[in-house]
Design a protein around this motif. Structure first.
Motif, PDB file in Angstrom:
ATOM      1  N   GLU A  94      -6.200 -48.623 -71.812  1.00  0.00           N
ATOM      2  CA  GLU A  94      -6.145 -47.156 -71.469  1.00  0.00           C
ATOM      3  C   GLU A  94      -4.808 -46.493 -71.331  1.00  0.00           C
ATOM      4  N   VAL A  95      -4.957 -45.158 -71.769  1.00  0.00           N
ATOM      5  CA  VAL A  95      -3.769 -44.375 -71.868  1.00  0.00           C
ATOM      6  C   VAL A  95      -3.607 -43.679 -70.506  1.00  0.00           C
ATOM      7  N   PRO A  96      -2.372 -43.801 -69.515  1.00  0.00           N
ATOM      8  CA  PRO A  96      -2.374 -43.180 -68.343  1.00  0.00           C
ATOM      9  C   PRO A  96      -2.115 -41.714 -68.713  1.00  0.00           C
ATOM     10  N   LEU A  97      -2.678 -41.122 -68.002  1.00  0.00           N
ATOM     11  CA  LEU A  97      -2.598 -39.350 -68.272  1.00  0.00           C
ATOM     12  C   LEU A  97      -1.841 -38.788 -67.051  1.00  0.00           C
ATOM     13  N   VAL A  98      -0.833 -37.962 -67.376  1.00  0.00           N
ATOM     14  CA  VAL A  98       0.035 -37.268 -66.672  1.00  0.00           C
ATOM     15  C   VAL A  98      -0.275 -36.223 -66.045  1.00  0.00           C
ATOM     16  N   ASP A  99       0.161 -35.958 -64.610  1.00  0.00           N
ATOM     17  CA  ASP A  99      -0.315 -34.594 -63.991  1.00  0.00           C
ATOM     18  C   ASP A  99       0.497 -33.799 -64.536  1.00  0.00           C
ATOM     19  N   ARG A 100      -0.023 -32.755 -65.537  1.00  0.00           N
ATOM     20  CA  ARG A 100       1.102 -31.720 -66.076  1.00  0.00           C
ATOM     21  C   ARG A 100       1.440 -30.775 -65.523  1.00  0.00           C
ATOM     22  N   GLY A 101       0.853 -30.594 -64.143  1.00  0.00           N
ATOM     23  CA  GLY A 101       1.536 -29.747 -63.261  1.00  0.00           C
ATOM     24  C   GLY A 101       2.928 -30.080 -62.691  1.00  0.00           C
ATOM     25  N   ARG A 102       3.472 -31.385 -63.039  1.00  0.00           N
ATOM     26  CA  ARG A 102       4.621 -31.807 -62.626  1.00  0.00           C
ATOM     27  C   ARG A 102       5.590 -31.479 -63.914  1.00  0.00           C
ATOM     28  N   ILE A 103       5.145 -31.207 -65.005  1.00  0.00           N
ATOM     29  CA  ILE A 103       5.860 -31.091 -66.376  1.00  0.00           C
ATOM     30  C   ILE A 103       6.170 -29.263 -66.407  1.00  0.00           C
ATOM     31  N   ASP A 104       7.250 -29.292 -66.643  1.00  0.00           N
ATOM     32  CA  ASP A 104       7.830 -27.662 -67.030  1.00  0.00           C
ATOM     33  C   ASP A 104       6.636 -27.264 -68.038  1.00  0.00           C
ATOM     34  N   PRO A 105       6.110 -25.944 -67.709  1.00  0.00           N
ATOM     35  CA  PRO A 105       5.442 -25.315 -68.912  1.00  0.00           C
ATOM     36  C   PRO A 105       5.958 -25.407 -70.106  1.00  0.00           C
ATOM     37  N   LYS A 106       7.143 -25.274 -70.259  1.00  0.00           N
ATOM     38  CA  LYS A 106       7.910 -25.245 -71.502  1.00  0.00           C
ATOM     39  C   LYS A 106       7.710 -26.633 -72.404  1.00  0.00           C
ATOM     40  N   TYR A 107       7.374 -27.870 -71.498  1.00  0.00           N
ATOM     41  CA  TYR A 107       7.310 -29.075 -72.365  1.00  0.00           C
ATOM     42  C   TYR A 107       5.697 -29.327 -72.450  1.00  0.00           C
ATOM     43  N   ARG A 108       4.715 -28.800 -72.015  1.00  0.00           N
ATOM     44  CA  ARG A 108       3.564 -28.831 -72.144  1.00  0.00           C
ATOM     45  C   ARG A 108       2.994 -28.556 -73.621  1.00  0.00           C
ATOM     46  N   ARG A 109       2.136 -29.428 -74.058  1.00  0.00           N
ATOM     47  CA  ARG A 109       1.611 -29.624 -75.578  1.00  0.00           C
ATOM     48  C   ARG A 109       1.018 -28.186 -75.722  1.00  0.00           C
ATOM     49  N   GLN A 110       1.376 -27.399 -76.797  1.00  0.00           N
ATOM     50  CA  GLN A 110       0.599 -26.215 -77.037  1.00  0.00           C
ATOM     51  C   GLN A 110       0.922 -25.532 -78.483  1.00  0.00           C
ATOM     52  N   VAL A 111       0.170 -24.776 -78.918  1.00  0.00           N
ATOM     53  CA  VAL A 111       0.391 -24.053 -79.882  1.00  0.00           C
ATOM     54  C   VAL A 111       1.223 -22.871 -80.015  1.00  0.00           C
ATOM     55  N   VAL A 112       2.165 -22.661 -80.985  1.00  0.00           N
ATOM     56  CA  VAL A 112       3.221 -21.736 -80.869  1.00  0.00           C
ATOM     57  C   VAL A 112       3.242 -21.089 -82.329  1.00  0.00           C
ATOM     58  N   ALA A 113       3.843 -19.823 -82.015  1.00  0.00           N
ATOM     59  CA  ALA A 113       4.254 -19.233 -83.614  1.00  0.00           C
ATOM     60  C   ALA A 113       5.418 -19.893 -83.993  1.00  0.00           C
ATOM     61  N   TYR A 114       5.551 -20.065 -85.327  1.00  0.00           N
ATOM     62  CA  TYR A 114       6.873 -20.793 -85.767  1.00  0.00           C
ATOM     63  C   TYR A 114       7.098 -20.044 -87.165  1.00  0.00           C
ATOM     64  N   ALA A 115       8.308 -19.792 -87.125  1.00  0.00           N
ATOM     65  CA  ALA A 115       8.925 -19.070 -88.281  1.00  0.00           C
ATOM     66  C   ALA A 115       9.889 -19.763 -89.179  1.00  0.00           C
TER      67      ALA A 115
END
Length: 219
Positions: free
Chosen positions: A52-73
């Motif tokens: 099983e894959v250990p899940l990280v508490d994303r509250g400990r991760i800088d929001p900049k480094y959380r997986r997300q969809v962003v605009a890309y030019a």
């Protein structure tokens, strides 16, 4: 020795047959009170095989480094992976001027690189072995380690090739989630295990990978 380094070293001393030992994933999954700073990073697990894959508490991760969809030019074609060493970010370019963005850890000073590569092969819970350079710097390193929760490559690895040759750099998971956003590796690109599982499922062998520093990937 700091608490942050304790669990990986303890896990490294266990055989794969001892997977029931209370490493960070087991502490998180069973709800046992965490007494170590490392275990506090984990909040549960995600089903996977054979571990099983250990899940990280994303509250400990800088929001900049959380997986997300962003605009890309950028000019890259959809399906291209772009790694920005300076920003510690990896982009998987999508259609419609967007990208899926992931936080990464990168090579410490003197170990990072830039250039163009392709994914030559992919691995699930891959085995690990040190490079000659790593052994030269630390002769006590084990020469191999089977895939598992204690493995430095984590749950998945994407092996980077140039001209049909493995260049010994990988995009891979990590059992050190605090290293995301940092320069700590021996040159590879680290991702949270849950993020590398996500990326692994989206990219085929042959995918172009552009690794850039100072805004450039060409020497």
């Amino acid at each position: 020795m700091t608490p942050r380094r304790l669990i990986p070293l303890l896990l490294a001393s266990l055989s794969l047959a001892a997977c029931q030992a209370r490493g960070p994933a087991q502490v998180a999954a069973t709800g046992v009170a965490a007494t170590d700073e490392d275990a506090a990073w984990y909040i549960g697990t995600m089903p996977d095989q054979p571990f099983e894959v250990p899940l990280v508490d994303r509250g400990r991760i800088d929001p900049k480094y959380r997986r997300q969809v962003v605009a890309y030019a950028g000019p890259e074609k959809p399906g291209t992976i772009v790694v920005d060493i300076d920003e510690r970010l990896l982009y998987l370019v999508q259609d419609g001027g967007e990208a899926i963005r992931y936080g990464v850890g990168v090579g410490k000073l003197g170990f990072s690189w830039k250039g163009t590569a392709t994914i030559g092969r992919k691995g699930v819970w891959p085995d690990w072995g040190p490079t000659r350079t790593m052994v030269g710097l630390n002769p006590d390193l084990p020469r191999s380690r089977k895939g598992g929760l204690d493995n430095p490559l984590g749950a998945r690895a994407l092996y980077l090739y140039q001209g049909g040759r493995d260049i010994l750099f990988r995009i891979h998971g990590t059992n050190e989630p605090w290293s995301i956003g940092e320069q700590m590796s021996s040159g590879c690109v680290r991702m949270l295990n849950e993020d590398i599982v996500d990326l692994y499922g989206r990219v085929p062998v042959g995918t172009t990978v552009l690794v850039k520093r100072h805004g450039r990937y060409r020497v």
